[in-house]
Design an enzyme around this catalytic site. Structure first.
Site, PDB file in Angstrom:
ATOM      1  N   ASP A 125       0.004  99.643  90.284  1.00  0.00           N
ATOM      2  CA  ASP A 125       0.130 100.562  89.160  1.00  0.00           C
ATOM      3  C   ASP A 125       0.726  99.838  87.961  1.00  0.00           C
ATOM      4  O   ASP A 125       1.561  98.945  88.109  1.00  0.00           O
ATOM      5  CB  ASP A 125       1.027 101.744  89.543  1.00  0.00           C
ATOM      6  CG  ASP A 125       2.467 101.324  89.774  1.00  0.00           C
ATOM      7  OD1 ASP A 125       3.305 101.484  88.862  1.00  0.00           O
ATOM      8  OD2 ASP A 125       2.760 100.783  90.862  1.00  0.00           O
ATOM      9  N   SER A 126       0.265 100.210  86.768  1.00  0.00           N
ATOM     10  CA  SER A 126       0.788  99.685  85.514  1.00  0.00           C
ATOM     11  C   SER A 126       0.718  98.154  85.499  1.00  0.00           C
ATOM     12  O   SER A 126      -0.358  97.589  85.603  1.00  0.00           O
ATOM     13  CB  SER A 126       2.210 100.197  85.284  1.00  0.00           C
ATOM     14  OG  SER A 126       2.619 100.013  83.943  1.00  0.00           O
ATOM     15  N   ALA A 127       1.868  97.464  85.406  1.00  0.00           N
ATOM     16  CA  ALA A 127       1.833  96.002  85.448  1.00  0.00           C
ATOM     17  C   ALA A 127       1.262  95.511  86.772  1.00  0.00           C
ATOM     18  O   ALA A 127       0.644  94.439  86.839  1.00  0.00           O
ATOM     19  CB  ALA A 127       3.233  95.429  85.230  1.00  0.00           C
ATOM     20  N   HIS A 137       1.891 108.467  82.069  1.00  0.00           N
ATOM     21  CA  HIS A 137       1.824 107.187  82.768  1.00  0.00           C
ATOM     22  C   HIS A 137       2.536 107.247  84.117  1.00  0.00           C
ATOM     23  O   HIS A 137       3.668 107.692  84.218  1.00  0.00           O
ATOM     24  CB  HIS A 137       2.453 106.110  81.888  1.00  0.00           C
ATOM     25  CG  HIS A 137       2.231 104.712  82.347  1.00  0.00           C
ATOM     26  ND1 HIS A 137       0.978 104.154  82.448  1.00  0.00           N
ATOM     27  CD2 HIS A 137       3.105 103.744  82.735  1.00  0.00           C
ATOM     28  CE1 HIS A 137       1.090 102.901  82.869  1.00  0.00           C
ATOM     29  NE2 HIS A 137       2.354 102.638  83.052  1.00  0.00           N
TER      30      HIS A 137
END
Length: 342
Positions: free
Chosen positions: A186-188, A313
């Site tokens: 997820d994300s980074a 997010h």
């Protein structure tokens, strides 16, 4: 609770009103340079102009063991004592000892700056994912910037992926089927997934059946349609801290897979791809652009898209029991099981 990216945007807007037509001066001339705070995400971290980071109110670290609710067992394995690279393995409750389960390598988020595989956020999520999807999961505890600038996190993640594929642990030997290897993050961490797919294509990596990019953190030097300019500004600042050696800034192909000169997306080294975003996420436009670019490329795999209406997010980490989080989990589980059913 506000998502991390929402907190970043809010904090940035309050302390640095953003004008796309002007450069932003992060320093305050009256303070010693090393003491100037250039960015703060309340309750998460504070970045100084010197490059130092102060991590605030970290999530509790949870020990490995057996989860009474799901029956998932977990354990920590050190892969490199010199660098401190380790992974946390998750083995779901075994119903049939002869059955081999898919192996999923997970990369946590946190902007390359915070979080860990053993934090309550990621221990709870990967534990639930292993139970729901019936996979042996390998959650990577890579080194963080700025103490270990990129590409340290990418290099650690690649080393952990190769380790998982080489089946050196008893749980993987007894219960894992690395011919059904999946990546997720997820994300980074989703950004890392993309980098792993590109490395696998150029470095002769293991066969990867599918990759799951949950709210991937991508950006670029110029905001695209639908992307809040402040999101690109925040990413530029955080990326400069995590990857000070990036010559092209956020147009580095690792942050902007669609940048001119970036490796062609048809090289993605997996057979299936799932990309997801939150409709209210400042990164949603970038995530959709990535999905569209993969779809438009000559990549021979199949790519799916899921956008969660009204969500921000990585909302599924903070609200795992909400309807949209359950919908996303069901989609991830279906994506993993699709290959076995084919």
């Amino acid at each position: 609770m506000l998502s991390l990216i929402s907190i970043y945007i809010l904090a940035f807007q309050l302390s640095h009103p953003f004008n796309p037509g002007q450069s932003t001066n992060f320093a305050m001339a009256t303070e010693p340079e090393s003491d100037v705070v250039v960015f703060e995400a309340p309750a998460h971290f504070r970045i100084y102009k010197s490059g130092k980071i102060e991590r605030l109110q970290r999530h509790p670290v949870l020990p490995a063991g057996v989860d009474e609710t799901t029956g998932v067992a977990s354990k920590d394995v050190v892969l490199d004592a010199d660098t401190g690279l380790s992974v946390r393995l998750y083995r779901p409750k075994i119903q049939d000892p002869s059955e081999k389960l898919p192996v999923l390598v997970y990369f946590h988020g946190g902007g390359f700056l915070i979080e860990s595989a053993d934090s309550s956020t990621y221990h709870n999520y990967v534990n639930a994912l292993a139970a729901a999807a019936g996979v042996v999961a390998v959650s990577v505890d890579y080194r963080l910037a700025p103490e270990h600038p990129l590409p340290a996190a990418y290099d650690d993640s690649w080393a952990a992926l190769l380790w998982a594929a080489s089946v050196q642990d008893g749980w993987l030997t007894e219960h894992g089927d690395v011919s059904r290897l999946f990546l997720a993050g997820d994300s980074a961490g989703a950004n890392i997934v993309h980098d792993m797919l590109m490395r696998a294509a150029s470095n002769g990596g293991p066969r990867i059946e599918g990759a799951i990019l949950l709210h991937p953190w991508f950006s670029g030097s110029t905001a695209i349609e639908g992307e809040p300019p402040v999101a690109a500004a925040i990413t530029a600042l955080m990326w400069s801290v995590a990857c000070p050696g990036a010559v092209d800034g956020t147009d580095d192909p690792r942050m902007n897979p669609m940048a001119p000169g970036a490796p062609a997306l048809e090289k993605l080294a997996c057979e299936r791809l799932l990309v997801s975003a939150g409709k209210k996420d400042g990164l949603a436009a970038r995530d959709r652009a990535y999905y569209d670019a993969v779809t438009a490329s000559s990549w021979r795999g199949t790519v799916d898209w899921l956008e969660s209406e009204g969500e921000e997010h990585v909302f599924f980490l903070t609200k795992p029991d909400c309807d949209k989080a359950k919908e996303l989990m069901d989609r991830v589980v279906a994506f993993i099981s699709a290959g076995a059913a084919a």
